[in-house]
Design a protein around this motif. Structure first.
Motif, PDB file in Angstrom:
ATOM      1  N   GLU A 137     -19.568 -72.305 -48.914  1.00  0.00           N
ATOM      2  CA  GLU A 137     -19.142 -70.940 -48.618  1.00  0.00           C
ATOM      3  C   GLU A 137     -19.392 -70.123 -49.878  1.00  0.00           C
ATOM      4  O   GLU A 137     -19.091 -70.577 -50.981  1.00  0.00           O
ATOM      5  N   THR A 146     -18.818 -62.319 -47.452  1.00  0.00           N
ATOM      6  CA  THR A 146     -18.913 -63.775 -47.569  1.00  0.00           C
ATOM      7  C   THR A 146     -20.151 -64.236 -46.832  1.00  0.00           C
ATOM      8  O   THR A 146     -20.477 -63.707 -45.774  1.00  0.00           O
ATOM      9  N   ALA A 275     -12.054 -62.795 -39.658  1.00  0.00           N
ATOM     10  CA  ALA A 275     -11.231 -63.876 -40.210  1.00  0.00           C
ATOM     11  C   ALA A 275      -9.779 -63.427 -40.269  1.00  0.00           C
ATOM     12  O   ALA A 275      -9.479 -62.313 -40.691  1.00  0.00           O
ATOM     13  N   LYS A 282     -12.169 -69.356 -40.690  1.00  0.00           N
ATOM     14  CA  LYS A 282     -12.586 -69.707 -42.051  1.00  0.00           C
ATOM     15  C   LYS A 282     -13.036 -71.158 -42.186  1.00  0.00           C
ATOM     16  O   LYS A 282     -13.410 -71.597 -43.263  1.00  0.00           O
ATOM     17  N   ASP A 286     -19.221 -68.040 -42.319  1.00  0.00           N
ATOM     18  CA  ASP A 286     -19.126 -66.659 -41.856  1.00  0.00           C
ATOM     19  C   ASP A 286     -20.464 -66.304 -41.187  1.00  0.00           C
ATOM     20  O   ASP A 286     -21.532 -66.541 -41.751  1.00  0.00           O
TER      21      ASP A 286
END
Ligand SMILES: [Cu+2]
Length: 345
Positions: A137, A146, A275, A282, A286
């Protein structure tokens, strides 16, 4: 040659051997293009030369002894005279290795400290890289978005000009962040934040891997660092900050996506699949700009419409053991959802 074998080769062999195989930058620690990587390369060469020197001396003495004192016809086969104890030789083979070890400790400590204490300019780029089983991530806290598996950074024409500072965290087990051409490995440890930085001086795509065994798909936890010209990087940031324009033809797929459990694991910004505070959305990557990525599933498959449909049909085919279940969608649902995700450029 299988893809996995080629990937392994790419990480271990020199690009010359691979030239015909893969059109990409391979992870060769001897072709570094960033300050921390250079420091690691120099110390690696020093250690290798010292080791090669020791090997040469030992191998030469052994070869000489084997040849010079080999058994000859007519040798009498009783035990030769045995010599015990030589204070000088014992001192020599204790002191010399000790000196070598201290030189190596000193050099390593200097490299580690030099990288760690390097001054970071105020306008450095900041990214938080979070290791998950088995994907990365990537958050840009200053920019408010993100992404996953592909870390975009600006080039540094001069060493340390626009470095990117990486805060490494883990969601589950220990991983290790390693992009051989840019820097040494840094472990990614649960409940701890390790910090490193990179300042690549050439644009391009650099390949990396998780370098600490973290479970079944450890080898499928690849990552890319995409180094842009500064203006290009800013354009990329701006496009990631926006959300993709709504596309009427994708409405059916969007409704399907939002009605399914996809939203429990995946977030899409500025939609009901945002989210949540409870950690909703999460667990998986994303997807706000999933169509803008080069690969899916942490570098395991290229991001094509066909691969995307296959992935949604059954993620366990391309990446067995990964934590996204096959969602048992109908062919129509797969087509619609994939068409929707394709609009998220
Ligand atoms: Cu791993």
């Amino acid at each position: 040659m299988t893809k996995r074998f080629r990937r392994l080769l790419a990480l271990t062999l020199s690009p010359a051997i691979l030239a015909g195989l893969e059109e990409r930058r391979v992870g060769n620690i001897f072709q570094t293009v960033a300050t921390p990587g250079d420091a690691v390369r120099q110390s690696a060469i020093l250690v290798l030369s010292i080791a090669a020197g020791i090997f040469l001396v030992v191998a030469t003495v052994a070869a000489y002894a084997i040849f010079r004192f080999r058994r000859r016809p007519g040798d009498d086969l009783t035990e030769p005279p045995q010599v015990y104890g030589s204070t000088q030789i014992e001192i020599a083979w204790t002191v010399i290795p000790l000196l070598i070890v201290f030189v190596l400790i000193g050099v390593t400590a200097r490299v580690v400290a030099g990288v760690q204490d390097h001054p970071i300019p105020k306008d450095a780029i900041h990214a938080t890289v979070v290791g998950h089983q088995w994907w990365w991530e990537i958050r840009y806290p200053d920019y408010g978005f993100t992404t996953a598996n592909e870390l975009h950074v600006p080039v540094s024409e001069k060493p340390g000009e626009t470095p990117t500072v990486l805060r490494l965290q883990s969601m589950d087990v220990i991983h290790s962040f390693w992009v051989p051409q840019l820097a040494g490995k840094t472990d990614v440890i649960p409940n701890r934040e390790n910090v490193m930085w990179i300042d690549p001086r050439e644009t391009g795509i650099y390949f990396g891997n998780c370098a600490e065994y973290c479970g079944t798909q450890h080898a499928g936890m690849l990552l890319k660092v995409i180094v842009h010209q500064k203006a290009e990087f800013e354009a990329w940031v701006a496009s990631q900050q926006q959300v993709a324009a709504e596309d009427a033809s994708a409405a059916a797929g969007r409704a399907t996506f939002e009605s399914l459990a996809c939203v429990n694991c995946h977030a899409i910004r500025d939609t009901p699949a945002q989210a949540g505070h409870t950690g909703r959305g999460k667990f998986g990557p994303d997807l706000t700009h999933v169509a803008s990525r080069l690969t899916l599933a942490s570098g395991v498959i290229t991001n094509t419409p066909e691969h995307l449909r296959e992935w949604i049909r059954d993620p366990q085919v391309a990446k067995p053991g990964n934590f996204m279940p096959a969602m048992q969608l109908t062919e129509q649902q797969i087509k619609d959802v994939a068409a929707y995700l394709e609009t998220l450029k």
